[in-house]
Design an enzyme around this catalytic site. Structure first.
Site, PDB file in Angstrom:
ATOM      1  N   ASP A  50       8.406 -66.972  58.404  1.00 20.33           N
ATOM      2  CA  ASP A  50       8.158 -66.448  59.775  1.00 20.33           C
ATOM      3  C   ASP A  50       6.988 -67.170  59.951  1.00 20.33           C
ATOM      4  O   ASP A  50       5.176 -66.790  59.762  1.00 20.33           O
ATOM      5  CB  ASP A  50       8.037 -64.753  60.005  1.00 20.33           C
ATOM      6  N   TYR A  55      -0.285 -70.614  64.438  1.00 18.65           N
ATOM      7  CA  TYR A  55      -0.823 -69.909  62.766  1.00 18.65           C
ATOM      8  C   TYR A  55      -1.400 -71.492  62.221  1.00 18.65           C
ATOM      9  O   TYR A  55      -1.913 -71.052  61.817  1.00 18.65           O
ATOM     10  CB  TYR A  55       0.064 -69.652  61.654  1.00 18.65           C
ATOM     11  N   LYS A  80       7.475 -70.709  66.722  1.00 18.64           N
ATOM     12  CA  LYS A  80       7.665 -69.609  67.679  1.00 18.64           C
ATOM     13  C   LYS A  80       6.844 -70.744  68.782  1.00 18.64           C
ATOM     14  O   LYS A  80       5.689 -71.418  68.048  1.00 18.64           O
ATOM     15  CB  LYS A  80       6.449 -68.530  67.334  1.00 18.64           C
ATOM     16  N   HIS A 113       6.920 -66.749  71.919  1.00 19.41           N
ATOM     17  CA  HIS A 113       5.500 -65.249  70.961  1.00 19.41           C
ATOM     18  C   HIS A 113       5.353 -64.757  71.937  1.00 19.41           C
ATOM     19  O   HIS A 113       5.161 -63.557  71.886  1.00 19.41           O
ATOM     20  CB  HIS A 113       4.509 -66.684  70.952  1.00 19.41           C
TER      21      HIS A 113
END
Ligand code: NDP
Length: 277
Positions: A50, A55, A80, A113
């Site tokens: 994930d 990120y 996302k 998200h």
């Protein structure tokens, strides 16, 4: 709901199998750190990773997936669309950017998200377009409360396949969980071990002692037995392995109830109805 290995899955409403255990990579550094973590995870039997645009490690995630000896179709890769990319055209573009960074032919699951006010319905329109294009096998949302989900269900033509939410023994959101179950939306837990804070809850320690497991393992097992997908994050080999060592014990109905009773409606992350990023 009897899962017997880290690669076992729940089936989404479009028939796609989603491995019930995944590796979270929020705060895992791009490059060596995230690649090493994914390598250990795959060795330990994880088949689901994930990540998210925000990120900043999609490149490393993709590299680890591509370098793995496990065939691509046995792995489940999630990313996302970030808040600043929401809207119809910008979501289509953001998806292509993420897919390029990953260096993959397709994604298994793409999520919105956060429910950005005034934008998430247009974003959902783009998600449906991406799904129909075949570049992603399933689409879903994250941090959507019941009213956000209801909006999407009313305005859209595809019911989200997944809702990824903060979920742990201190935050169950039972009515949202039931709403999702009733609409065949797979519930998925982020921060499933409260970033390690479940270690401080005496009941989880006590149940862990009973099964020779840690409070973290008891917590992850509780979520899985509730039919919730879990994606604990770690970059530590031993913890990655331990977080997948969940399939040789079963919590009783009474123990499940005791853990359910720890719910305080307490968040460790932002409230989806009140975030400003
Ligand atoms: P987690 O609840 O998974 O906790 C991760 C933290 O716990 C890390 O600091 C990790 O450290 C530590 N840890 C991991 N395993 C153990 C263990 N067995 N014993 C003790 N400590 C442990 O928190 P996250 O917030 O990372 O959530 C998981 C994933 O969910 C994220 O990585 C991300 O993929 C996703 N997420 C999604 C959000 C969303 O808005 N959709 C929001 C937040 C997260 P170490 O690495 O050193 O082991």
């Amino acid at each position: 709901m009897n899962l017997s290995s880290p690669s076992d899955f729940f089936q989404l409403h479009n028939g796609v199998n989603m491995p019930a255990l995944g590796l979270g990579v929020y705060k895992s550094k791009d490059g060596q750190e995230v690649q090493q973590a994914i390598h250990w995870a795959i060795e330990a039997g994880y088949r689901h990773i994930d990540t998210a645009k925000i990120y900043g490690n999609e490149r490393g995630v993709g590299e680890a997936i591509r370098n793995s000896t496990i065939p691509r179709e046995e792995l489940f890769v999630v990313s996302k669309v970030w808040n600043s990319d929401q809207g119809y055209d910008s979501t289509l573009k953001a998806f292509d950017t993420s897919l390029n960074l990953l260096g993959l032919e397709y994604m298994d699951l793409y999520l919105i998200h956060w429910p950005v006010k005034g934008k998430y319905l247009d974003t959902w329109g783009a998600m449906e377009k991406l799904y129909r294009s075949g570049k992603v096998r399933a689409i879903g949302v994250s941090n959507f409360m019941q009213h956000h989900l209801q909006d999407v269900i009313t305005a859209g033509t595809i019911v989200p396949m997944v809702n990824q939410m903060e979920f742990h023994p201190r935050l169950v959101q039972q009515s949202l969980l039931e709403f999702c179950r009733n609409h065949q939306i797979q519930y998925e837990a982020w921060s499933p071990i409260m970033k390690g804070k479940v270690l401080d809850i005496p009941l989880l320690q006590e149940l862990g002692d009973r099964y020779d497991k840690s409070p973290v393992q008891v917590t992850l097992k509780w979520a899985l037995q509730k039919g919730v997908v879990v994606i604990p994050k770690s970059v530590n080999e031993h913890r990655i392995q331990a977080n997948a060592d969940l399939f040789d014990f079963e919590l009783s109905a009474d123990e499940m109830q005791q853990i359910n009773a720890l719910d305080r409606g307490e968040r460790i992350g932002p409230d989806p109805d009140n975030f400003d990023f």
